[in-house]
Scaffold this motif. Structure first.
Motif, PDB file in Angstrom:
ATOM      1  N   THR A   1     -37.294 -70.641 -22.646  1.00 24.25           N
ATOM      2  CA  THR A   1     -38.117 -70.431 -21.784  1.00 24.25           C
ATOM      3  C   THR A   1     -39.821 -70.586 -22.139  1.00 24.25           C
ATOM      4  OG1 THR A   1     -36.498 -69.365 -20.202  1.00 24.25           O
ATOM      5  CG2 THR A   1     -38.795 -68.998 -19.632  1.00 24.25           C
TER       6      THR A   1
ATOM      7  N   TRP B   1     -26.908 -64.615 -19.866  1.00 24.61           N
ATOM      8  CA  TRP B   1     -27.813 -64.769 -20.806  1.00 24.61           C
ATOM      9  C   TRP B   1     -28.136 -63.788 -21.543  1.00 24.61           C
ATOM     10  CZ3 TRP B   1     -28.514 -70.195 -21.934  1.00 24.61           C
ATOM     11  CH2 TRP B   1     -28.356 -71.032 -20.721  1.00 24.61           C
TER      12      TRP B   1
ATOM     13  N   ARG C   1     -38.304 -74.018 -18.180  1.00 26.87           N
ATOM     14  CA  ARG C   1     -37.078 -73.463 -18.724  1.00 26.87           C
ATOM     15  C   ARG C   1     -36.046 -74.876 -19.172  1.00 26.87           C
ATOM     16  NH1 ARG C   1     -34.415 -68.930 -15.799  1.00 26.87           N
ATOM     17  NH2 ARG C   1     -36.084 -67.751 -16.903  1.00 26.87           N
TER      18      ARG C   1
ATOM     19  N   GLU D   1     -43.737 -71.381 -15.567  1.00 26.47           N
ATOM     20  CA  GLU D   1     -42.790 -71.617 -16.732  1.00 26.47           C
ATOM     21  C   GLU D   1     -41.866 -72.714 -16.638  1.00 26.47           C
ATOM     22  OE1 GLU D   1     -40.144 -68.043 -16.365  1.00 26.47           O
ATOM     23  OE2 GLU D   1     -38.739 -69.196 -15.217  1.00 26.47           O
TER      24      GLU D   1
ATOM     25  N   GLU E   1     -32.516 -67.915 -25.371  1.00 28.43           N
ATOM     26  CA  GLU E   1     -31.457 -67.184 -25.042  1.00 28.43           C
ATOM     27  C   GLU E   1     -30.171 -67.918 -25.104  1.00 28.43           C
ATOM     28  OE1 GLU E   1     -32.570 -64.756 -21.168  1.00 28.43           O
ATOM     29  OE2 GLU E   1     -33.371 -66.923 -21.120  1.00 28.43           O
TER      30      GLU E   1
ATOM     31  N   ARG F   1     -31.192 -71.797 -24.105  1.00 27.55           N
ATOM     32  CA  ARG F   1     -32.180 -72.067 -23.187  1.00 27.55           C
ATOM     33  C   ARG F   1     -33.417 -71.544 -23.852  1.00 27.55           C
ATOM     34  NH1 ARG F   1     -31.198 -68.943 -17.648  1.00 27.55           N
ATOM     35  NH2 ARG F   1     -31.862 -66.875 -18.033  1.00 27.55           N
TER      36      ARG F   1
ATOM     37  N   ASP G   1     -43.380 -69.456 -21.516  1.00 31.68           N
ATOM     38  CA  ASP G   1     -44.553 -68.713 -20.468  1.00 31.68           C
ATOM     39  C   ASP G   1     -45.800 -69.690 -20.415  1.00 31.68           C
ATOM     40  OD1 ASP G   1     -46.210 -67.284 -19.136  1.00 31.68           O
ATOM     41  OD2 ASP G   1     -45.926 -65.528 -20.269  1.00 31.68           O
TER      42      ASP G   1
END
Length: 114
Positions: free
Chosen positions: A65, A35, A85, A83, A27, A63, A67
């Motif tokens: 992220t 975002w 980030r 998660e 993002e 950023r 999973d």
């Protein structure tokens, strides 16, 4: 591959191997603070995502992220972090930005790669 890019590599340090099959979201922070998604994918058998950016790279805050819950579930491991980030700044939109993740069920680290 163009030099202007964002890539990642996930290594499972507990198992000593690449982390294949990790879903990753990229993002970009908008001027108003929200975002916007600009890329997504899943790590390959070598734990790499070589093409995250869905368009031209611009300077600004990004950023990633990861999973990690899906990954740990697929490995039948009870992980602590669902998660991970990682926020970072792109100052040179003509450069390659590699953001690796070293992952284990109870910890992680990252750095600016090459």
């Amino acid at each position: 591959m163009s030099t202007a890019s964002i890539t990642t590599h996930v290594l499972d340090t507990a198992r000593g191997c690449p982390a294949a099959g990790v879903p990753v979201l990229l993002e970009h922070r908008e001027a108003q603070g929200g975002w916007t998604e600009c890329g997504r994918g899943t790590t390959d058998a070598d734990g790499r995502l070589r093409d995250l950016l869905g368009g031209p790279l611009v300077a600004g805050e990004f950023r990633l992220t990861f999973d990690t819950a899906s990954y740990f579930q697929a490995c039948a491991v009870a992980g602590f972090f669902p998660e991970v980030r990682i926020a970072f700044i792109v100052r040179d939109a003509n450069a390659h930005h590699h953001v690796p993740l070293l992952l284990s069920p109870y910890g992680y680290s990252t750095y600016r790669g090459s």
